[in-house]
Scaffold this active site. Structure first.
Site, short mmCIF file in Angstrom:
data_model
loop_
_atom_site.label_atom_id
_atom_site.label_comp_id
_atom_site.label_asym_id
_atom_site.label_seq_id
_atom_site.Cartn_x
_atom_site.Cartn_y
_atom_site.Cartn_z
N LYS A 154 0.84 -1.21 0.00
CA LYS A 154 0.00 0.00 0.00
C LYS A 154 0.87 1.25 0.00
O LYS A 154 0.64 2.20 -0.76
CB LYS A 154 -0.95 -0.01 1.21
CG LYS A 154 -2.06 -1.04 1.07
CD LYS A 154 -2.91 -1.21 2.31
CE LYS A 154 -3.90 -2.36 2.08
NZ LYS A 154 -4.85 -2.57 3.16
N GLN A 207 -4.68 -1.52 9.56
CA GLN A 207 -4.75 -2.84 8.93
C GLN A 207 -5.37 -3.86 9.89
O GLN A 207 -5.03 -3.92 11.07
CB GLN A 207 -3.33 -3.29 8.51
CG GLN A 207 -3.28 -4.55 7.69
CD GLN A 207 -3.80 -4.39 6.26
OE1 GLN A 207 -3.94 -3.27 5.75
NE2 GLN A 207 -4.09 -5.49 5.60
N ASP A 229 -10.95 3.39 4.38
CA ASP A 229 -11.34 1.98 4.31
C ASP A 229 -12.87 1.83 4.24
O ASP A 229 -13.37 0.76 3.89
CB ASP A 229 -10.88 1.26 5.59
CG ASP A 229 -9.72 0.32 5.33
OD1 ASP A 229 -9.59 -0.18 4.20
OD2 ASP A 229 -8.96 0.07 6.29
N1 L34 Z 1 -8.06 -2.18 7.26
N2 L34 Z 1 -7.51 -4.34 6.66
C1 L34 Z 1 -7.94 -3.11 6.31
N3 L34 Z 1 -8.26 -2.79 5.03
C2 L34 Z 1 -8.14 -3.72 4.05
O1 L34 Z 1 -8.50 -3.41 2.79
C3 L34 Z 1 -7.66 -4.99 4.36
N4 L34 Z 1 -7.44 -5.97 3.41
C4 L34 Z 1 -7.76 -7.35 3.76
C5 L34 Z 1 -7.04 -7.67 5.08
N5 L34 Z 1 -7.06 -6.57 6.02
C6 L34 Z 1 -7.39 -5.29 5.70
C7 L34 Z 1 -6.41 -5.96 2.52
O2 L34 Z 1 -5.72 -4.97 2.31
C8 L34 Z 1 -7.19 -8.10 2.59
N6 L34 Z 1 -6.28 -7.18 1.94
C9 L34 Z 1 -5.42 -7.51 0.87
C10 L34 Z 1 -4.69 -6.55 0.19
C11 L34 Z 1 -3.87 -6.89 -0.87
C12 L34 Z 1 -3.75 -8.19 -1.26
C13 L34 Z 1 -4.47 -9.16 -0.60
C14 L34 Z 1 -5.31 -8.81 0.46
C15 L34 Z 1 -2.82 -8.51 -2.39
O3 L34 Z 1 -2.17 -7.67 -2.92
N7 L34 Z 1 -2.76 -9.79 -2.79
C16 L34 Z 1 -1.90 -10.22 -3.87
C17 L34 Z 1 -0.95 -11.29 -3.36
C18 L34 Z 1 0.02 -10.74 -2.40
C19 L34 Z 1 0.77 -11.83 -1.65
O4 L34 Z 1 1.73 -12.37 -2.21
O5 L34 Z 1 0.38 -12.12 -0.52
C20 L34 Z 1 -2.76 -10.80 -4.98
O6 L34 Z 1 -2.31 -10.76 -6.13
O7 L34 Z 1 -3.83 -11.29 -4.68
#
Ligand code: L34
Length: 295
Positions: free
Chosen positions: A54, A98, A121
């Site tokens: 982020k 987070q 958020d």
């Molecule tokens: N406050 N907490 C708050 N806001 C959010 O919007 C989140 N979320 C969820 C968990 N907690 C939070 C996220 O940011 C889930 N989440 C999130 C964000 C990004 C990715 C996955 C979940 C992401 O970039 N996933 C990548 C893989 C990254 C890896 O290797 O782990 C993808 O391509 O899916």
């Protein structure tokens, strides 16, 4: 049929290009630099990697970003004090705590402490309420990302049978609500399934669009879907590690089998995850514009 892959990576990239231009203009014309702070409590590796992504994305777009990490045993009061500090910081337009938080910290109390104007958020009850009423507000990042993915890839939601699996406050509840609203990406007939649903497959087999947000790897199997379904897979499950220590990820959907029946499907990784991060950027820009009286 082999499904069209709906790439979150590509869609996120396109939206980030749009944001970059908007952010540069904000600075040139109005001397406004959007500001974001992310707050992480503890050292959960997945949370760390999301928060780092982020901040990196914010930086790349020209958003001022600050990353604060508190020790896992920090008190609730310490976190509340930090939030209060950023509530009063004019450089910061968006505050993100987070989730999940350590068990000794009351999540609701923390989310309520964030100034709703800085709640990028969209988790504060004021914003949740506005969302349900269909008023202008910050949409929670993951549901917001799903709507953008659907509309930008030309999926028709009006009149569609949508089955959402999962009823979390972050994904299941808000996306169900948004998709039944009279709006782009909405006007659907929505069914919400969860752990107490009697015959999940009976619901999913009727679905034109399935949104899987349960956190159970490969739970949605090919026999549970009809031909031509559109699949949005929100799950990011860590199912093991490669020899060199990298996490192996799987979605909530059995991708390899389901893609043979689906019309379109999001992959994991590279689907909803990158969209979540990008929608946070979009919300932060919205917050900065609102603070400057530009919207
Ligand atoms: N406050 N907490 C708050 N806001 C959010 O919007 C989140 N979320 C969820 C968990 N907690 C939070 C996220 O940011 C889930 N989440 C999130 C964000 C990004 C990715 C996955 C979940 C992401 O970039 N996933 C990548 C893989 C990254 C890896 O290797 O782990 C993808 O391509 O899916």
């Amino acid at each position: 049929m082999t499904a069209k892959i709906i790439s979150g990576t590509e869609t996120a990239k396109a939206i980030r290009e749009e944001l970059k231009i908007e952010i540069a203009e904000l600075q040139e014309k109005h001397n406004v630099v959007p500001g974001l702070v992310t707050i992480l409590v503890g050292e959960d590796p997945a949370s760390q990697s999301y928060v780092t992504a982020k901040n990196k994305t914010a930086h790349a777009l020209g958003i001022h970003s600050e990353q604060v990490t508190l020790a896992a045993d920090s008190s609730e009061q310490e976190l509340l004090n930090l939030i209060e500090k950023y509530n009063n910081d004019e450089k910061i337009h968006g505050i993100l705590v987070q989730l999940p938080l350590p068990k000794h910290i009351n999540e609701a109390k923390v989310l309520y402490a964030i100034n709703p104007d800085k709640d990028v958020d969209g988790f504060h009850p004021v914003n949740v309420g506005k969302m349900v009423l269909g008023e202008q507000c910050y949409l929670p990042c993951t549901p917001h990302g799903i709507l953008e993915l659907l509309t930008r890839s030309g999926v028709k939601t009006s009149g569609a049978e949508v089955v959402v699996i999962g009823r979390s406050n972050i994904v299941g509840k808000p996306i169900s609500n948004l998709m039944l609203q009279k709006r782009d990406g909405g006007n659907a007939t929505v069914t919400i399934c969860h752990t107490r649903t009697k015959d999940m497959a009976a619901h999913t087999r009727r679905a034109d669009i399935i949104i899987a947000a349960v956190g159970v790897p490969k739970m949605v199997t090919a026999d549970m879907v009809k031909d031509g379904v559109v699949i949005i897979d929100v799950g990011v499950n860590r199912i093991g590690k490669t020899a060199d220590g990298k996490a192996i990820l799987a979605g909530d959907v059995d991708f390899d089998a389901v893609k043979e029946k689906a019309a379109a499907i999001t992959p994991v990784p590279g689907g909803v995850g990158p969209m979540t991060i990008t929608m946070l950027m979009k919300n932060t820009v919205q917050a900065a514009k609102q603070a400057a009286g530009l919207i």
